[in-house]
Write an enzyme that holds these catalytic residues in place. Structure first.
Site, PDB file in Angstrom:
ATOM      1  CG  ASP A  84     -43.151   6.328  -7.923  1.00 49.18           C
ATOM      2  OD1 ASP A  84     -41.908   6.313  -7.518  1.00 49.18           O
ATOM      3  OD2 ASP A  84     -43.656   5.247  -8.363  1.00 49.18           O
TER       4      ASP A  84
ATOM      5  CD  GLU B 129     -40.712 -11.900  -7.698  1.00 49.99           C
ATOM      6  OE1 GLU B 129     -41.722 -11.804  -8.488  1.00 49.99           O
ATOM      7  OE2 GLU B 129     -40.517 -12.717  -6.959  1.00 49.99           O
TER       8      GLU B 129
END
Length: 845
Positions: A244, A592
């Protein structure tokens, strides 16, 4: 190397043998540079296609967010969506190649999706990117996506999928770079790994992304258990692994498990992390080889995996040999793709409540109100990790298109998601001047980077612009890929704190007195940015707004005004004459998502601190009810919201997720009965925060429908319909030998008056077995039935389907009672879904 008739393995080995150590290390960064002496072009591995091609400068089709696609429970739809996305991705790559941009980020064919982490806690902001809380549903949908995206050509990949984030990763966002989780072997193999196993072992996914966090005190990208033992040895994965982005930095910056970049790079490589995304820690691989920490042959192993993917994508072969390389630009936003975006948006909508048949609404309705923060919110329908379609249909637009001639639609935003105070605009023109002239100096550039001399410099009265696709701000400027700089001086009329909002599309930033106060140049998905400016009467303040457009519609607006609190009683009084009120609320990707700079009540850093619907929305809904008119709550969200008060009082509730470019059309189709709702929840909707363990607790105890012992507000698998279904004629053996398959069948009938889709769900439970799930989904089928029609539905359960995971992480099949349940939802629920549930006890011997 360039002979496309030779085996890929031979070509790759030849290429890697020609590289110097320095070239090898550089090729293991996500932005791999060109090697001119060998004719190898630069390539950036970083691309996204979560629900349609993302972040490209070209217009593409945007499908419903991943969690919404999971609510379709339709592997065929997901497969086709992925196939269409790969088609558009090829067109984007081909166009970028023709324009000399194919080495740029978001132009490649290696997509870092799907996100198959288990949505174990509704507070996680990135849960919207997943297929929900169930390992089985996630595995089947994820496998369909991979197969659709990668294609079925025997030689070439259409695109390369990547299963992420491996593993045990689902928030919290603010601490993800330093978190360490220690899941039990049972939870690891029972919950966190099954979907990865399905994609890696059975679906043939090309890539895997390792996660930021640590597991058992080792960072995931350098983890003995996950990367070495499971991924490479047990599962024999031969594809590539990417970190990542910035995860290798975390080894020494946050986890503190490694002393420096060289140690981190070497250990990540030893654990077969082939690409480092984000920075350049992997440059340290050169030093690691030279100091004997690793061997150059270890780099070769990784490089062979990387170049194998590029060769399988046809990047080094003639265009005439690679059918996908011939994909034309005309496929972008094709009618077929748009139609499928609409189909999936319709399929995803979950009818949560419909008292006394309030829905569907009559098309003869004459006056309707559409209220709320998501009523006309294009960001909300697109979700995150999204592309940019040329047209987005919001709720208010969809309903306006649905209404007949002469019908009146009243639209008011009324509130923001978390507060009831809006900006009442003031006229700014009298405050603005530049070098003695009233207004704003506007400089327009024929590029996106404000480079060179402006093509046009003009005076404008303010900064409040919208240009539709194909329009230009000034003559002699292109219709795409332009930028602007607006400069003015604001003279304050009084000593006060002024309230401002700035909003734009595509990217923008604001400077006050040469200090940047708003930066949305690359991350502008949070909508209007509010800010305040204390001013002194008659003082001047330099304002500079910079803006760029890449394609499509464009806008840039700077507004000031007074913060005004909405009067709910007055609003309700204005709506007493309407026939129905639609409140479009919930939350949005403005609140979010991934590691977001958002901190408002109920939200922190992209996550939620409470699962309750923001209180301001509950209060407004109560005020709207006082009108005595039917109130329909259209809820948009990427995660489960607790709405116990709404469930008790609002007659009709529709969960519409983030529905993609055709969300508004789909919502209107459901509300007015042109589509019978058929979505089913891929997550449990809990009643309150009290139902949730600590966010950082990765034990599955009392989590998700499989282990939750309380009473949900709406259970996993739940969803209503405008018609009714009935199950009968259950056929299954009374007993079976351990290890043998079990066949189960049932007759399904649409007993209602409307055609509709039913999602048949098959659950298995093992009563009396310690630590076993309450029940587990082990089969599902989405079935279309005309009213009065019946169909025979059958499943075959394998020994694995009938097995459990013990405390050491080993699979076993228990003997004795096994309960099989088949129907329109979970067994034993008070709020059953569309059809009855039939259960049968079978003895395993």
């Amino acid at each position: 190397m360039w002979d496309h008739t030779l085996p890929v393995e031979q070509r790759v080995a030849d290429l890697v043998s020609r590289l110097t150590l320095e070239e090898k290390a550089a090729q293991m960064l996500n932005a791999a540079p060109a090697i001119p002496r060998l004719g190898i072009p630069a390539y950036d591995w970083w691309n996204e296609t979560l629900h349609g091609v993302a972040r490209t400068p070209y217009h593409v089709t945007s499908y419903p967010q991943a969690i919404a696609m999971a609510a379709t429970w339709d592997t065929a739809s997901l497969y086709l969506m992925a196939d269409y996305s790969a088609t558009e991705g090829r067109a984007v790559h081909n166009r970028a190649t023709a324009e000399g941009k194919n080495n740029e980020r978001y132009m490649g064919l290696t997509y870092w999706t799907p996100n198959i982490n288990i949505f174990r806690d509704p507070r996680w902001g990135r849960g919207q990117e997943t297929y929900g809380e169930d390992p089985y549903l996630t595995a089947k949908l994820g496998a369909a996506f991979v197969r659709g995206l990668q294609g079925n050509d025997p030689k070439y990949l259409k695109a390369a999928a990547c299963a992420k984030h491996f593993a045990v990763h689902s928030g919290p966002e603010p601490s993800r770079h330093s978190d360490n989780f220690n899941p039990s072997p049972h939870d690891l193999w029972d919950t966190y790994l099954p979907a990865f196993h399905e994609l890696i072992v059975n679906a043939g996914v090309a890539g895997v992304m390792c996660a930021y966090n640590a597991v058992n005190n080792q960072p995931c990208c350098g983890n003995d258990l996950l990367m070495t033992s499971i991924l490479r040895r047990q599962w024999k994965f031969t594809g590539y692994v990417t970190s990542d982005c910035w995860a290798i930095d975390d080894f020494f910056k946050y986890h503190k498990t490694h002393k420096d970049a060289t140690a981190a790079a070497a250990d990540a490589l030893i654990h077969s992390t082939d690409i480092e995304c984000g920075t350049s820690v992997y440059h340290s691989l050169i030093n690691a080889v030279q100091t004997g920490l690793i061997s150059e042959k270890q780099l070769d192993t990784s490089l062979k995996r990387l170049f194998t993917v590029r060769f399988r994508l046809g990047m080094f072969d003639p265009v005439s040999e690679v059918k996908y390389a011939q994909t034309p630009g005309s496929v972008l936003e094709s009618p077929e793709h748009d139609a499928h975006a609409l189909k999936m948006a319709r399929q995803s909508i979950v009818l949560l409540k419909n008292t006394d048949g309030v829905l569907p609404l009559s098309k003869a309705i004459r006056k309707i109100a559409v209220i709320g923060p998501n009523a006309d919110n294009k960001i909300a329908v697109l979700g995150n990790y999204n592309g940019t379609p040329s047209k987005v249909v919001t709720v208010v637009e969809g309903i306006r298109q649905k209404l007949g001639p002469g019908a009146e639609l009243i639209f008011e935003k009324a509130i923001n998601h978390t507060n009831d105070t809006l900006l009442a605009y003031r006229d700014m023109t009298a405050m603005l001047s530049f070098k003695g002239s009233p207004g704003v100096q506007a400089e327009y550039f024929n590029n996106e980077r404000l480079e060179g001399a402006p093509v046009q410099t003009v005076m404008e009265k303010d900064i409040d612009h919208y240009w539709a696709e194909g329009q230009t701000p000034v003559p002699n400027i292109g219709t795409i890929h332009y930028s602007a700089r607006y400069t003015s001086f604001l003279k304050a009329a009084a000593t006060e704190t002024m309230n401002f909002e700035i909003e734009g599309d595509d990217g923008y930033r604001l400077f006050i007195n040469d200090k940047m106060v708003v930066d949305a140049w690359t991350r502008n998905r949070w909508g209007a940015r509010p800010f305040t400016l204390p001013v002194q009467k008659d003082s001047s303040y330099k304002l500079v707004v910079e803006f760029y457009q890449n394609e499509g519609n464009a806008s840039i607006r700077l507004k000031t005004g007074d913060r005004v609190k909405t009067d709910f009683a007055a609003l309700a009084a204005r709506l007493r004459e309407v026939d129905a009120i639609i409140f479009a609320g919930g939350i949005s990707p403005q609140l979010e998502g991934e590691e977001m700079p958002v901190k408002v009540p109920g939200f922190d850093g992209g996550d939620r601190t409470t699962i309750m619907l923001p209180e301001v929305q509950t209060r407004l809904l109560e005020a709207l009810q006082q009108t005595g008119k039917p109130v329909i709550f259209v809820m948009m969200t990427g995660s489960a919201i607790a709405i116990p008060r709404e469930q008790a009082r609002i007659p009709a509730i529709v969960n519409a997720w983030y529905g993609g470019q055709r969300a508004g059309t789909a919502i209107a189709d459901v509300l007015f009965g042109d589509y019978n709702p058929s979505g089913r929840l891929p997550v449990t909707f809990y009643a309150s925060d009290k139902d949730l363990p600590a966010f950082t607790d990765y034990s599955m105890h009392n989590r998700t429908y499989r282990y939750f012992r309380g009473k949900p507000l709406y259970p996993f698998g739940y969803g209503l319909s405008y018609t009714n279904f009935r199950y009968n004629g259950l056929k299954v053996a009374e007993s079976a030998r351990k290890g043998a398959p079990v066949n189960i069948s049932v007759e399904l009938t649409n007993t209602g008056k409307l055609d509709g889709d039913e999602v048949v769900q098959l659950y298995v439970s093992h009563p009396g077995v310690a630590n076993a799930p309450v029940r587990s989904l082990k089969g599902f089928q989405r079935i279309q039935l005309k009213h009065g029609e019946s169909k025979h539905i059958s499943f075959t359960l394998t020994a694995e389907d009938l097995s459990l995971i013990d405390e050491k992480g080993n699979r076993y099949q228990p003997e004795g009672k096994t309960v099989l349940s088949i129907g329109g939802g979970q067994p034993g629920m008070d709020n059953a879904a569309t059809g009855n549930v039939l259960s049968h006890v079978i003895m395993i011997q």
